[in-house]
Design a protein around this motif. Sequence first.
Motif, short mmCIF file in Angstrom:
data_model
loop_
_atom_site.label_atom_id
_atom_site.label_comp_id
_atom_site.label_asym_id
_atom_site.label_seq_id
_atom_site.Cartn_x
_atom_site.Cartn_y
_atom_site.Cartn_z
N VAL A 96 31.48 3.98 43.52
CA VAL A 96 30.57 4.05 42.51
C VAL A 96 29.54 5.73 42.37
O VAL A 96 28.89 5.72 42.97
CB VAL A 96 29.69 3.19 42.56
CG1 VAL A 96 28.50 3.18 41.54
CG2 VAL A 96 30.51 2.04 42.87
N ASN A 97 30.05 5.85 40.96
CA ASN A 97 29.13 7.32 40.86
C ASN A 97 28.05 7.09 39.68
O ASN A 97 28.66 6.73 39.17
CB ASN A 97 30.54 8.95 39.92
CG ASN A 97 31.64 9.02 41.28
OD1 ASN A 97 30.88 9.26 42.31
ND2 ASN A 97 32.70 9.09 40.34
N PHE A 98 26.91 7.34 40.13
CA PHE A 98 26.23 7.26 38.85
C PHE A 98 24.64 8.47 38.48
O PHE A 98 25.25 9.46 39.16
CB PHE A 98 25.46 6.54 39.45
CG PHE A 98 24.93 7.13 41.42
CD1 PHE A 98 23.03 7.52 41.16
CD2 PHE A 98 25.03 7.04 42.18
CE1 PHE A 98 23.17 8.11 42.30
CE2 PHE A 98 24.86 6.95 43.90
CZ PHE A 98 23.48 8.07 43.33
N ASP A 99 24.58 8.27 37.56
CA ASP A 99 23.46 9.62 36.53
C ASP A 99 22.26 9.33 37.81
O ASP A 99 21.21 8.51 37.14
CB ASP A 99 23.37 8.73 35.71
CG ASP A 99 22.49 10.41 34.91
OD1 ASP A 99 21.59 10.79 35.35
OD2 ASP A 99 22.51 9.42 32.94
N VAL A 100 21.88 10.52 38.43
CA VAL A 100 20.45 10.66 39.28
C VAL A 100 19.07 10.82 37.97
O VAL A 100 18.53 10.94 38.75
CB VAL A 100 20.84 12.00 40.11
CG1 VAL A 100 22.07 11.71 41.38
CG2 VAL A 100 21.41 13.08 39.04
N GLY A 101 19.84 11.04 37.04
CA GLY A 101 18.49 10.90 35.97
C GLY A 101 18.42 9.41 35.54
O GLY A 101 17.27 9.19 34.91
N LEU A 102 19.23 8.50 35.77
CA LEU A 102 18.59 7.07 35.74
C LEU A 102 18.48 6.46 36.98
O LEU A 102 17.98 5.42 36.88
CB LEU A 102 19.93 6.36 35.25
CG LEU A 102 20.41 7.23 33.26
CD1 LEU A 102 21.08 6.76 33.05
CD2 LEU A 102 18.83 6.76 32.44
N THR A 103 19.09 6.66 37.78
CA THR A 103 18.98 5.67 38.81
C THR A 103 19.11 6.65 40.54
O THR A 103 18.96 8.00 40.13
CB THR A 103 19.53 5.35 39.31
OG1 THR A 103 19.90 3.71 39.95
CG2 THR A 103 21.38 4.70 38.98
N ASP A 104 19.43 6.11 41.95
CA ASP A 104 19.12 6.76 42.93
C ASP A 104 19.50 5.78 43.80
O ASP A 104 20.12 4.78 43.43
CB ASP A 104 17.87 7.38 43.31
CG ASP A 104 17.05 6.44 43.70
OD1 ASP A 104 17.22 5.15 44.01
OD2 ASP A 104 15.64 6.48 43.92
#
Length: 247
Positions: free
Chosen positions: A56-64
Amino acid sequence: MKFKIVPIGEQALNIVFPEKIDVRENQLIHNLAASLKQQPHLGIVDLIPAYHTLTVNFDVGLTDFEQLSRQLETFIQAERTTEITAASQRVVEIPVCYGGQYGPDLTAVAKFAELTPQQVIALHCQQPYYVYFLGFLPGFAYAGFVPDKIAMPRLQQPRLKLAAGSVGIAGKQTGMYPVASPGGWQIIGQTPLKLYDPTNPLPPYHAGDWLQFKAITAADFDQIQQASIAGKYQVKTYRLSETKGVN
């Protein structure tokens, strides 16, 4: 469903399921990926299924990692996956010309299996193969499993260039090289289908499908190849329930 969540970078994590190569577990992973794609609020930007993991790649500006891990644990525990029936699973037929210039390793595989080349072809075509995931090259399908007798290991010295459409065996796996590339699989044949087109990059199959190889002649190869290049060949598909059995 047993799993654990581990970080693999600042913007990615792995959901790790029991370490085994199993059709049902892999189908659950693909179902989970499809469900997570419908959850835009989680901040997920990409999902990459493999044999027993889901990256799962995620947006560090939205979550951690910590926040997303908690949300994923809650989501997975609440997820109710519908059993996938044979009637709903797609089989994609892949025509293959075996041996000779198309399959330089067919004789070696036959010797390894103590079979004739014709018997190797028959075994390779006798059942559909489940596509666990796509990787290595665009449209490269990791499918399995071939019968034990023909499960020959990779070449000790990979070839520098294989023709696009080369069909090979590597242990229990089988698959096709969608573009010309180096490769170490045992090449037993070649499909005339155009498996990758940069202007239309989606292959005629996807992870979760089944592949059914069908032996064809050299004359068939040329005819299908011309039609495929011209965009006039219709890849044959049907349902798994219509086959004689699965591996």
